[in-house]
Motif scaffolding. Sequence first.
Motif, short mmCIF file in Angstrom:
data_model
loop_
_atom_site.label_atom_id
_atom_site.label_comp_id
_atom_site.label_asym_id
_atom_site.label_seq_id
_atom_site.Cartn_x
_atom_site.Cartn_y
_atom_site.Cartn_z
N TRP A 164 7.74 9.63 4.84
CA TRP A 164 8.54 8.06 5.47
C TRP A 164 8.01 7.16 4.61
CZ3 TRP A 164 5.13 3.77 7.04
CH2 TRP A 164 5.84 2.92 7.68
N LEU A 165 6.48 7.24 4.10
CA LEU A 165 6.74 6.18 2.81
C LEU A 165 7.15 6.11 1.86
CD1 LEU A 165 2.30 7.21 3.30
CD2 LEU A 165 3.22 4.78 3.75
N VAL A 166 7.46 7.30 0.98
CA VAL A 166 8.90 6.74 0.41
C VAL A 166 9.85 6.22 1.02
CG1 VAL A 166 10.47 8.06 -1.29
CG2 VAL A 166 8.79 9.77 -0.36
N HIS A 167 10.75 6.45 1.90
CA HIS A 167 11.76 6.03 2.38
C HIS A 167 11.61 4.59 2.75
CE1 HIS A 167 14.27 4.71 5.57
NE2 HIS A 167 13.56 3.91 6.40
N ARG A 168 9.83 4.03 2.59
CA ARG A 168 9.35 2.53 3.66
C ARG A 168 9.16 1.71 2.41
NH1 ARG A 168 10.31 -2.26 5.49
NH2 ARG A 168 8.11 -2.85 5.87
N GLN A 169 8.93 2.65 1.26
CA GLN A 169 8.23 1.79 -0.25
C GLN A 169 10.25 1.56 -1.07
OE1 GLN A 169 4.94 2.20 -2.69
NE2 GLN A 169 4.40 3.54 -0.43
N ALA A 170 10.95 2.46 -0.82
CA ALA A 170 12.02 2.38 -1.53
C ALA A 170 12.66 1.53 -1.03
CB ALA A 170 12.51 4.19 -1.86
N GLN A 171 13.36 1.07 0.28
CA GLN A 171 13.84 0.64 1.06
C GLN A 171 13.10 -0.99 0.95
OE1 GLN A 171 13.21 0.05 6.07
NE2 GLN A 171 14.99 0.53 5.83
N TRP A 172 12.10 -0.94 0.44
CA TRP A 172 11.38 -3.29 0.65
C TRP A 172 11.78 -3.15 -0.86
CZ3 TRP A 172 7.50 -5.60 -2.16
CH2 TRP A 172 7.30 -6.96 -1.56
N PHE A 173 11.05 -2.31 -1.84
CA PHE A 173 11.19 -2.63 -2.70
C PHE A 173 12.94 -3.34 -3.65
CE2 PHE A 173 6.58 -1.53 -3.52
CZ PHE A 173 6.28 -2.47 -3.84
N ALA A 174 13.88 -2.51 -2.51
CA ALA A 174 15.56 -2.56 -3.14
C ALA A 174 15.58 -3.73 -1.91
CB ALA A 174 16.32 -1.14 -2.78
N ALA A 175 15.36 -3.71 -1.41
CA ALA A 175 15.08 -5.86 -0.82
C ALA A 175 14.66 -6.87 -1.16
CB ALA A 175 15.21 -5.47 1.25
#
Length: 308
Positions: A164-175
Amino acid sequence: MTDSEALQRAQAVRHFNRFYTQHIGALHEHLAKSAFSLTEVRVLNELFRGRAQTASALGRNLGLDSGYLSRLLTSFERRNLITRRPSELDARQSLISLTDVGHAAYAPLDTAAIGEVCVLLDSLAPLDQDQLIASMKLIERLLGDQPKHELVTLRQPRAGECSWLVHRQAQWFAAQHGWDQTFEGLLARFVADYAQRRDSVREMCCIADQKGMVVGSVCIVAVSTTVAGVRLLWVEPNVQRLGIGTQLLGESVRFARRAGYTKLTLTTAATLGEPRRLCERAGFKLAGTTAERRFGKDLTIERWELEL
């Protein structure tokens, strides 16, 4: 954000409000058989759960009109459900408490309400219950007036949380920064390598937990026999600057020392101010910078080091 996107989001919130209101109405059908309205039950619940309160505090907590609340409390007093006594801190205010009669009147309603919620939850699988409650807590944290200062505890990750942390950080840094999927791939490799090695003596992963919600993380991995690296250092944006990052990095330093490392390293991009601030406060020194093409962007990569 375009006007169309803003409208779609507003409509999604309104749709959820209607859905939630219908379910709450179903959960409170038993109130039609009691002597109390839903608003009266909310006031009784507030008094039942807490210490004596003032009328102004009740109105503020429940979002009730002061005139309406005054009439409601007068009715309660006539029915011997509450008592009032002068406040020692402010003589203009009265402290309101439930009487024994008030407790006896509310207790069956509270028991019935809990029973109805349990029936609702029993219709869901345990994992779905966890997801529902986590989503409710997230809404409270994002929309609440003061949801951010709750106690934070550090613990080991549970199943699925590292992914989930991978998903969350990837999502935030992309945005926020436009980083591409190679960043997600890098995080995923960190997590996969850490999970497969399972070296609890030399490596660790730590979750910052706030009332059951993951609000931060950090991992320490072996770079060599004497050097450890900080990975997955993360604090949710809406709870930054509350000491959580300092707490996570401090635990990293303590673990690295216990594990016998002589140096701790952290790599970040110069455009990210929060990691730099945390490093400086923890005593790290900037060891070097390089210009690199990473994650679809031209970045200045900083390497920070702490001698242990």
